[in-house]
Each structure stands twice: as C-alpha cells, then as structure tokens.
Motif scaffolding. Structure first.
Motif, PDB file in Angstrom:
ATOM      1  N   VAL A  42       0.835  -1.203   0.000  1.00  0.00           N
ATOM      2  CA  VAL A  42       0.000   0.000   0.000  1.00  0.00           C
ATOM      3  C   VAL A  42       0.868   1.250   0.000  1.00  0.00           C
ATOM      4  N   LEU A  45       2.199   1.711  -3.482  1.00  0.00           N
ATOM      5  CA  LEU A  45       1.151   2.157  -4.396  1.00  0.00           C
ATOM      6  C   LEU A  45       0.680   3.580  -4.101  1.00  0.00           C
ATOM      7  N   THR A  46       1.016   4.088  -2.948  1.00  0.00           N
ATOM      8  CA  THR A  46       0.696   5.474  -2.601  1.00  0.00           C
ATOM      9  C   THR A  46       1.842   6.391  -3.007  1.00  0.00           C
ATOM     10  N   LYS A  49       2.483   7.113  -6.796  1.00  0.00           N
ATOM     11  CA  LYS A  49       1.467   7.814  -7.595  1.00  0.00           C
ATOM     12  C   LYS A  49       1.475   9.303  -7.278  1.00  0.00           C
ATOM     13  N   LYS A  51      -0.801  11.429  -7.831  1.00  0.00           N
ATOM     14  CA  LYS A  51      -2.068  11.947  -7.323  1.00  0.00           C
ATOM     15  C   LYS A  51      -2.187  11.824  -5.802  1.00  0.00           C
ATOM     16  N   TYR A  52      -1.288  11.068  -5.169  1.00  0.00           N
ATOM     17  CA  TYR A  52      -1.283  10.970  -3.709  1.00  0.00           C
ATOM     18  C   TYR A  52      -0.076  11.694  -3.106  1.00  0.00           C
ATOM     19  N   SER A  55       0.186  12.790   0.454  1.00  0.00           N
ATOM     20  CA  SER A  55       0.351  11.746   1.477  1.00  0.00           C
ATOM     21  C   SER A  55       1.743  11.124   1.501  1.00  0.00           C
ATOM     22  N   HIS A  56       2.571  11.445   0.515  1.00  0.00           N
ATOM     23  CA  HIS A  56       3.882  10.793   0.412  1.00  0.00           C
ATOM     24  C   HIS A  56       4.704  10.918   1.694  1.00  0.00           C
ATOM     25  N   ASN A 141      -3.244   4.803  -0.461  1.00  0.00           N
ATOM     26  CA  ASN A 141      -4.009   4.682  -1.699  1.00  0.00           C
ATOM     27  C   ASN A 141      -5.319   3.951  -1.394  1.00  0.00           C
ATOM     28  N   ASN A 143      -7.450   2.597  -3.166  1.00  0.00           N
ATOM     29  CA  ASN A 143      -7.715   1.422  -3.978  1.00  0.00           C
ATOM     30  C   ASN A 143      -7.014   0.173  -3.450  1.00  0.00           C
TER      31      ASN A 143
END
Length: 191
Positions: A42, A45-46, A49, A51-52, A55-56, A141, A143
């Motif tokens: 997770v 996948l965060t 991306k 778009k996140y 949150s990185h 993420n 998803n």
C-alpha cells in the motif's frame, strides 16, 4: 528449515506435520511478515502515484517501517523454530548422573527462556506495525489500503472492507490493543 526459501505449500505442510517445529510462534511471525508485506504494498502504491503526493511524506516512513518489520518478523519466524528445537534438544539430554541432570536442567532453562522471549519480540514487532495502520488507512491509496488493513481486522467478518467505511472506533481499539500488548510485554520484561 529455512522458511524464507520454502515454497508456500511446503510451509503449510510443515506447519500441519506432527514435527515439533514449525509451530504457532513461527506461524504468528510469518503472518505478521505477510501483514507487513501488504502494508509495504500500500505504501508503494501510494508513494508511487503523483495523485497521492500530499500523502507521500506521511506514508513513506510507514512503508519503510513495514520493510524493516517484515525482515525482523521473517527472522523471528526462524528464530522461534530454532529456539523450540533447542528446547526439544535439551529435553533429550541424558539425565543418569547428577552432572547430567544439572547440565540438562541448565540447558532447559536457557532454551525455555529464549523460546519464551521470541514470541514476545514477535508480539512487539507486530504491535509496533499495528500502531501505524490508522494513518495508512487514512492516507494510503484508497484502492489498495484494505489489503494492508485486512490482516489487522480482528473481526474477520464476511463483509468486504471498504477503506472509506472503516470505523474510527475499530482502529481506536486496534491501537488500544497494541498499547495493551506493549504494557504487558513491559511488565513481563520487568518480572
């Protein structure tokens, strides 16, 4: 037996066998390592991306902690099995003379202490990672976050977990449980 290199079907067959090891402590450490792997997934996948991006900074250290936890839990799985093998070996030592009984007793005490310490360290490792899950649930993420959270879902009901529907109370209980484990382990270490 090297659990890291063992095919999964051979691992579960080893757990099902009548051999003294691997046992429950090894299985618990391996389950923790799988949970850590899912948290890593997770995080990747965060952080992977754009778009996140917001949150990185929060998720990256959780992913790094999960990588470390996975490695330590895999090592603890092996250590648990090895430590119980030492208990079995100590029980099989000869006990005909006073010297042999004394040596057997000393080795059994030493092996039993280690065999008890390994599960405590496994619990500490899992509890430490568990405390990171609420933030991963919030910032990971959406998803994929349910994959990381499922191993820590103590209810295991048949309802699919939707990250946006995770109740804060559930995670408050999970963090509370982790804190309880830490307190109990601290008390055991002081005893």
């Amino acid at each position: 037996m090297n659990f890291e290199k063992l095919p999964f079907d051979a691992l579960v067959a080893a757990l099902a066998s009548e051999a003294p090891t691997p046992g429950g402590g090894t299985a618990a450490a391996l389950a923790g390592a799988m949970g850590a792997s899912l948290a890593e997934m997770v995080a990747a996948l965060t952080v992977g991306k754009d778009k996140y991006a917001a949150s990185h900074a929060a998720v990256r250290p959780i992913g790094e902690a999960a990588v470390r936890a996975r490695g330590r839990l895999l090592a603890l799985a092996q250590e648990d099995s090895d430590s119980y093998d030492a208990v079995v070996a100590a029980r099989r030592l000869p006990k005909e003379s006073d010297e042999q009984r004394e040596e057997r007793s000393r080795r059994m005490a030493q092996a039993n202490r280690l065999a008890a310490e390994v599960p405590m360290r496994t619990a500490q490792e899992a509890a430490a990672l568990l405390t990171e899950m609420p933030e991963l649930a919030e910032k990971g993420n959406p998803n994929a976050v349910s994959d990381a959270l499922r191993p820590f879902d103590v209810e295991f009901d048949r309802t699919p977990i939707k990250p946006q529907l995770i109740e804060q109370a559930r995670w408050d209980r999970a963090v509370g449980a982790a804190e309880t484990v830490y307190a109990a382990l601290g008390a055991l270490e002081r005893a």
